[in-house]
Design a protein around this motif. Structure first.
Motif, PDB file in Angstrom:
ATOM      1  N   LYS A  22      -0.239 -10.814  31.677  1.00 57.15           N
ATOM      2  CA  LYS A  22      -0.436 -12.191  32.138  1.00 57.15           C
ATOM      3  C   LYS A  22      -1.533 -12.876  31.314  1.00 57.15           C
ATOM      4  N   TYR A  23      -2.646 -12.183  31.088  1.00 57.71           N
ATOM      5  CA  TYR A  23      -3.742 -12.761  30.311  1.00 57.71           C
ATOM      6  C   TYR A  23      -3.353 -12.955  28.848  1.00 57.71           C
ATOM      7  N   VAL A  24      -2.602 -12.038  28.291  1.00 65.93           N
ATOM      8  CA  VAL A  24      -2.164 -12.171  26.903  1.00 65.93           C
ATOM      9  C   VAL A  24      -1.221 -13.355  26.760  1.00 65.93           C
ATOM     10  N   ILE A  25      -0.299 -13.516  27.686  1.00 65.41           N
ATOM     11  CA  ILE A  25       0.630 -14.656  27.636  1.00 65.41           C
ATOM     12  C   ILE A  25      -0.130 -15.976  27.756  1.00 65.41           C
ATOM     13  N   TRP A  26      -1.092 -16.050  28.667  1.00 62.51           N
ATOM     14  CA  TRP A  26      -1.911 -17.262  28.798  1.00 62.51           C
ATOM     15  C   TRP A  26      -2.697 -17.539  27.513  1.00 62.51           C
ATOM     16  N   GLY A  27      -3.282 -16.504  26.945  1.00 69.09           N
ATOM     17  CA  GLY A  27      -4.059 -16.684  25.713  1.00 69.09           C
ATOM     18  C   GLY A  27      -3.202 -17.162  24.560  1.00 69.09           C
ATOM     19  N   VAL A  28      -2.036 -16.567  24.398  1.00 70.28           N
ATOM     20  CA  VAL A  28      -1.129 -16.983  23.328  1.00 70.28           C
ATOM     21  C   VAL A  28      -0.640 -18.409  23.583  1.00 70.28           C
ATOM     22  N   GLY A  29      -0.363 -18.743  24.829  1.00 73.19           N
ATOM     23  CA  GLY A  29       0.084 -20.102  25.160  1.00 73.19           C
ATOM     24  C   GLY A  29      -0.972 -21.143  24.847  1.00 73.19           C
ATOM     25  N   ILE A  30      -2.219 -20.852  25.183  1.00 68.91           N
ATOM     26  CA  ILE A  30      -3.305 -21.793  24.884  1.00 68.91           C
ATOM     27  C   ILE A  30      -3.484 -21.928  23.383  1.00 68.91           C
ATOM     28  N   TRP A  31      -3.374 -20.813  22.647  1.00 74.49           N
ATOM     29  CA  TRP A  31      -3.508 -20.855  21.195  1.00 74.49           C
ATOM     30  C   TRP A  31      -2.390 -21.695  20.577  1.00 74.49           C
ATOM     31  N   ILE A  32      -1.160 -21.560  21.075  1.00 75.90           N
ATOM     32  CA  ILE A  32      -0.041 -22.350  20.556  1.00 75.90           C
ATOM     33  C   ILE A  32      -0.255 -23.834  20.835  1.00 75.90           C
ATOM     34  N   ILE A  33      -0.730 -24.168  22.022  1.00 76.35           N
ATOM     35  CA  ILE A  33      -1.010 -25.577  22.346  1.00 76.35           C
ATOM     36  C   ILE A  33      -2.091 -26.135  21.428  1.00 76.35           C
TER      37      ILE A  33
END
Length: 74
Positions: A22-33
Motif C-alpha cells: 500500500k505504501y509503495v503504491i502511494w509513493g509511486v503514485g505521488i511520484w508519477i503525479i
C-alpha cells in the motif's frame, strides 16, 4: 502447539507485506503525479510568449549560454 504459532506468524507477515505494498503504491503514485505536473508546467512555460526573452526558453545546439541582453536588468 507448533502449528498454531506458525499460522500466527505467517498471518502477521502477510498483513505487513500488504501494508508495505500500500505504501509503495502511494509513493509511486505521488511520484508519477509530481513528474506529470512538472512536465505540464515545463511545457506551458516553454510555449508562453511572456517568457520569450528570458532564460526559461531552451537553448539551441549552437548556443552555450544566453546572451547577456536576454536577462532582466536589476
Amino acid at each position: 502447539m507448533q502449528q498454531t504459532t506458525t499460522k500466527v506468524t505467517l498471518t502477521k507477515r502477510t498483513v505487513s507485506i500488504q501494508e508495505l505494498h500500500k505504501y509503495v503504491i502511494w509513493g509511486v503514485g505521488i511520484w508519477i503525479i509530481f513528474v506529470l505536473t512538472f512536465v505540464s508546467a515545463y511545457y506551458r512555460v516553454s510555449k508562453s510568449e511572456k517568457f520569450d526573452g528570458l532564460p526559461y526558453k531552451t537553448l539551441t545546439d549552437e548556443d552555450s549560454q544566453r546572451p547577456a541582453e536576454s536577462y532582466p536588468n536589476n
